[in-house]
Design an enzyme around this catalytic site. Structure first.
Site, PDB file in Angstrom:
ATOM      1  N   LYS A   1       4.855  -4.551  -0.693  1.00 12.41           N
ATOM      2  CA  LYS A   1       4.547  -5.115   0.615  1.00 12.41           C
ATOM      3  C   LYS A   1       5.695  -6.022   1.056  1.00 12.41           C
ATOM      4  O   LYS A   1       6.261  -6.757   0.249  1.00 12.41           O
ATOM      5  CB  LYS A   1       3.236  -5.902   0.520  1.00 12.41           C
ATOM      6  CG  LYS A   1       2.677  -6.399   1.841  1.00 12.41           C
ATOM      7  CD  LYS A   1       1.308  -7.031   1.612  1.00 12.41           C
ATOM      8  CE  LYS A   1       0.694  -7.563   2.893  1.00 12.41           C
ATOM      9  NZ  LYS A   1      -0.650  -8.146   2.660  1.00 12.41           N
TER      10      LYS A   1
ATOM     11  N   SER B   1      -7.062  -8.662   3.701  1.00  8.64           N
ATOM     12  CA  SER B   1      -5.822  -7.918   3.911  1.00  8.64           C
ATOM     13  C   SER B   1      -5.579  -6.781   2.933  1.00  8.64           C
ATOM     14  O   SER B   1      -4.723  -5.928   3.181  1.00  8.64           O
ATOM     15  CB  SER B   1      -4.629  -8.877   3.865  1.00  8.64           C
ATOM     16  OG  SER B   1      -4.628  -9.719   4.989  1.00  8.64           O
TER      17      SER B   1
ATOM     18  N   SER C   1      -3.572  -6.948   6.260  1.00  6.81           N
ATOM     19  CA  SER C   1      -2.136  -6.927   6.470  1.00  6.81           C
ATOM     20  C   SER C   1      -1.385  -5.961   5.525  1.00  6.81           C
ATOM     21  O   SER C   1      -0.178  -5.765   5.683  1.00  6.81           O
ATOM     22  CB  SER C   1      -1.556  -8.332   6.285  1.00  6.81           C
ATOM     23  OG  SER C   1      -1.792  -8.820   4.976  1.00  6.81           O
TER      24      SER C   1
END
Length: 497
Positions: A108, A207, A183
């Site tokens: 990420k 997320s 996210s």
């Protein structure tokens, strides 16, 4: 005496690996990207598949699919191929292989990677190249994973819709007009499309779980400290955690076994080793008490989500569980989370807002401003409320080992919409209010896994949360595995993949 259930599942796993090898023999390269990670690892160990072949297949899939979805935003293909070659050479020389040996992974874009661009989804850091790896990246390299790049995330991870001013939006592979959530949206899309077999994510208010639900994959919010992070900002904060994502529960367990474990650089690190999450996930669930959500304290849910989740009620009964509608006392949990979230943004992003206000999106400015207005009394109240809510859940789970609820309150929405303005006719006043079904669990620190549980009438994935007892990730994985085995029809490969 051995457990016959465990023996049958072990045999099934071996047959699955043999079947995967047969498919590859019949059509080399065709099925590599949609093998499970556990199958890939085993085939590489048996020298039926090489790290280079595995990576080449995934790089071709990235080249073919990523332009349509914008999930992987930085790609280091040449570096990855060199590392895959080294991995094969090490294996040929008889080196000890890590648990993720030869598996491609992308981190990420909130996770620092030495020598590889890490933007945090922010224009401030659009050209940032860290000098050091995050602890998580170190662990993945030590476990033998091959780093191929970075996955998209909203700016500084704020909001459950993956878009930013550096790379744009990531699209849902099941419907390119919809959001993939966030996210950890880039990670979820990469998994769903076969561009990665495993991925890491992070979760504050959902997320990890929300994009997993929106994309039809598995996302696991672990207990704070289960996955170590270096001391920075408020190193004792337990609001945000890192965790594993994959297409199957055994793959999530495999990745967690490499991610988890103690580290002296993390002050809240749990001392239990990651090896705790290896082994057979089979368990007899007869008589296990499961609490089925009512309305999670009165928050609204889209009827399409309720329909898909409630259709799974019988699955748990058929597993032998005692399922009853029940909920803990949620009093104070959301208020505590809301305060501590704002305080976290004030701690972590005040300097960026002060120096680069014109480069920081308005929702982060809002978070920082409300966090900066908090008093010592406000923060003390939040900790007191959270402690009481945590204890309410502890007492509740003395009777019920699991709590089942929808992951998200809505199905995937339009990719051009920053966040839902209403849920089931109820107006949303902030950009994160529609994520209360996840935030409630985050406030209590319980491990929670999002499982694919079906689709809306127009083919959009829906997720179901399985929430376990404090720090009992293994039990959550066992129930998730049983649910996964019982519901093969709840997973579907996106057409574009």
């Amino acid at each position: 005496m051995s457990d016959p259930l465990v023996t049958r599942r072990e045999a099934a796993q071996l047959l699955g690996v043999a079947a995967a090898a047969s498919r590859l023999a019949a059509a080399p390269g065709q099925d590599i990207c949609f093998l499970t990670a556990t199958e890939m690892v085993e085939l590489i160990r048996r020298k039926k598949l090489s790290a280079r072949e595995t990576l080449e297949a995934h790089l071709k899939q990235i080249e073919r699919v990523n332009p349509k979805v914008n999930a992987i935003v930085t790609l280091v293909a040449e570096q990855a191929m060199e590392n895959a070659r080294k991995a094969d050479d090490m294996q040929a020389l008889g080196a000890t292989l890590g648990p993720l040996h030869g598996l491609p992974i992308a981190h990420k874009d909130l996770v620092e990677t030495a020598g590889i661009r890490t933007t945090f989804g922010s224009r401030i850091f659009k050209d940032n190249v860290p000098k050091h790896d995050a602890i998580l990246v170190e662990q993945m390299k030590q476990a033998g994973a091959i780093l191929v790049g970075k996955t998209n995330t909203p700016e500084f991870g704020a909001g459950s819709q993956t878009f930013n001013a550096v790379f744009g939006a990531t699209k849902n592979p099941h419907d390119l007009t919809k959001t993939c959530g966030g996210s950890s949206g880039g990670a979820a899309v990469s998994l769903a499309c076969g561009m990665l077999p495993i991925a890491d994510g992070s979760d504050s208010g959902g997320s990890l779980r929300n994009p997993a639900a929106f994309c039809g994959v598995v996302g696991f919010r672990t207990a704070p400290g289960r996955v170590a992070h270096a001391a920075s900002g408020d190193a004792w904060s337990t609001i945000a955690v890192s965790g594993p994502m994959a297409r199957t529960v055994p793959d999530v367990a495999l990745l967690l076994s490499a991610m988890a474990g103690p580290d002296d650089r993390c002050p809240i690190s749990i001392t239990e080793p990651g090896a705790r999450f290896t082994g057979n996930l089979g368990r007899n669930l007869k008589g296990v008490r499961v609490a089925w959500f009512k309305n999670m304290g009165g928050i609204p849910f889209d009827p399409r989500v309720l329909s898909a989740v409630n259709a799974q009620h019988k699955v748990f009964e058929n597993l032998g569980c005692i399922v009853e509608e029940a909920e803990p006392d949620w009093t104070g949990a959301l208020e505590a989370y809301d305060t501590l979230r704002a305080w976290g943004y004030a701690t972590g992003q005040s300097e960026n807002v002060r120096l680069h206000r014109d480069l920081v999106k308005d929702t982060i400015q809002w978070e920082v401003e409300r966090g900066s207005r908090l008093t010592g009394a406000d923060i003390a109240r939040a900790h007191t409320l959270r402690s009481k809510a945590w204890d309410n859940m502890r007492i509740f789970q003395e009777k019920y080992e699991y709590f089942i609820a929808p992951t998200s309150q809505v199905p995937p929405f339009d990719v051009t919409q920053p966040y839902p303005s209403e849920v089931a006719g109820v107006k949303m006043s902030t950009y994160i209010e529609w994520m209360k079904s996840c935030m409630l669990i985050s406030a209590l620190e319980n491990p929670s896994i999002s499982m694919p549980c079906g689709f809306t009438e127009d083919g959009l994935p829906v997720g179901l949360q399985i929430v376990g007892r404090h720090r009992d990730e293994w039990s959550v994985l066992q129930m998730a595995y049983a649910f996964e085995q019982a519901t093969p029809g709840t997973r579907r490969r996106p057409a574009i993949a």
